[in-house]
Design an enzyme around this catalytic site. Structure first.
Site, PDB file in Angstrom:
ATOM      1  CB  ILE A 119       0.141   2.108  -6.341  1.00  0.00           C
ATOM      2  CG1 ILE A 119      -0.907   0.714  -6.448  1.00  0.00           C
ATOM      3  CG2 ILE A 119       0.862   2.090  -4.912  1.00  0.00           C
ATOM      4  CD1 ILE A 119      -0.152  -0.659  -6.335  1.00  0.00           C
ATOM      5  CG  HIS A 122       5.308   1.467  -2.085  1.00  0.00           C
ATOM      6  ND1 HIS A 122       5.219   0.316  -1.223  1.00  0.00           N
ATOM      7  CD2 HIS A 122       6.452   1.384  -2.577  1.00  0.00           C
ATOM      8  CE1 HIS A 122       6.338  -0.133  -0.762  1.00  0.00           C
ATOM      9  NE2 HIS A 122       7.186   0.581  -1.807  1.00  0.00           N
ATOM     10  CG  LEU A 123       8.920   6.007  -4.556  1.00  0.00           C
ATOM     11  CD1 LEU A 123      10.104   5.566  -5.516  1.00  0.00           C
ATOM     12  CD2 LEU A 123       9.406   7.091  -4.053  1.00  0.00           C
ATOM     13  CG  HIS A 124       5.244   2.197  -8.812  1.00  0.00           C
ATOM     14  ND1 HIS A 124       4.318   2.568  -7.714  1.00  0.00           N
ATOM     15  CD2 HIS A 124       4.645   2.039  -9.779  1.00  0.00           C
ATOM     16  CE1 HIS A 124       3.534   2.859  -8.408  1.00  0.00           C
ATOM     17  NE2 HIS A 124       3.240   2.483  -9.822  1.00  0.00           N
ATOM     18  CB  THR A 125      11.330   3.291 -11.444  1.00  0.00           C
ATOM     19  OG1 THR A 125      11.647   4.311 -10.392  1.00  0.00           O
ATOM     20  CG2 THR A 125      12.066   3.676 -12.905  1.00  0.00           C
TER      21      THR A 125
END
Ligand SMILES: [Zn+2]
Length: 181
Positions: A119, A122-125
């Site tokens: 994905i 939509h940034l995610h750590t």
């Protein structure tokens, strides 16, 4: 041979039951639902939330994600940046309490395709606890039922651990722990 440690290569995959009907961006849809436990959202701050990976690379594998649908890290406002960073700090604290790992991997996939993430808008750590001598959890535990149970157990343990945070309020066991910094 050393295995490449690449949790970002794990596709974000919906489970077979309640999440089948996720349409659109799951990182926008899931926090909007009023069902944090089913969505695996374990903690929330003003601008970000912590969600467990359904197919963890290691036990405890979670992601810290701003609510804002944004793929470019450089586009985040200061408020969101700071809140997202603080929630990451508290995620390390909670994982320390819940799992006592030896170390962590934490990172972002930016730019889509070549980064290996599934994905990219939509940034995610990813935050992944590591233990000395651990190996990729997935080949060891490849049975779906076992993974689902492991993720449910992780949810309870991390929920308790976030609830022990000095800035936490806990609506109930099925709601994400609320953190205000
Ligand atoms: Zn989104």
């Amino acid at each position: 041979m050393e295995q490449l440690f690449a949790p970002w290569r794990i596709e974000w995959v919906t489970r077979d039951d309640a999440e089948d009907d996720v349409e659109g961006c799951p990182f926008c849809v899931l926090p909007d639902r009023d069902d944090d436990r089913a969505s695996r959202i374990v903690a929330r701050s003003d601008h970000a939330f912590v969600i467990l990976n359904n197919y963890p690379y290691n036990p405890g594998h979670a992601m810290v994600i701003p609510y804002e649908h944004e793929g470019d890290y450089r586009a985040l406002d200061d408020d969101v940046l700071l809140d997202h960073a603080r929630l990451k700090q508290r995620a390390f604290d909670a994982m320390d309490r819940a799992f006592q790992p030896d170390a962590y991997n934490a990172g972002l996939n930016l730019g889509g395709g070549a980064s290996g993430g599934s994905i990219d808008d939509h940034l995610h750590t990813h935050v992944v606890p590591r233990w000395e001598g651990d190996t990729n959890f997935m080949p060891v535990v490849s049975d779906t039922k076992v993974i689902v149970e492991a993720v449910e157990d992780t949810y309870d343990r991390l929920h308790d651990a976030f609830a022990a945070d000095p800035d936490a309020t806990v609506p109930d066991d099925d709601c994400a722990v609320r953190l205000q910094f």
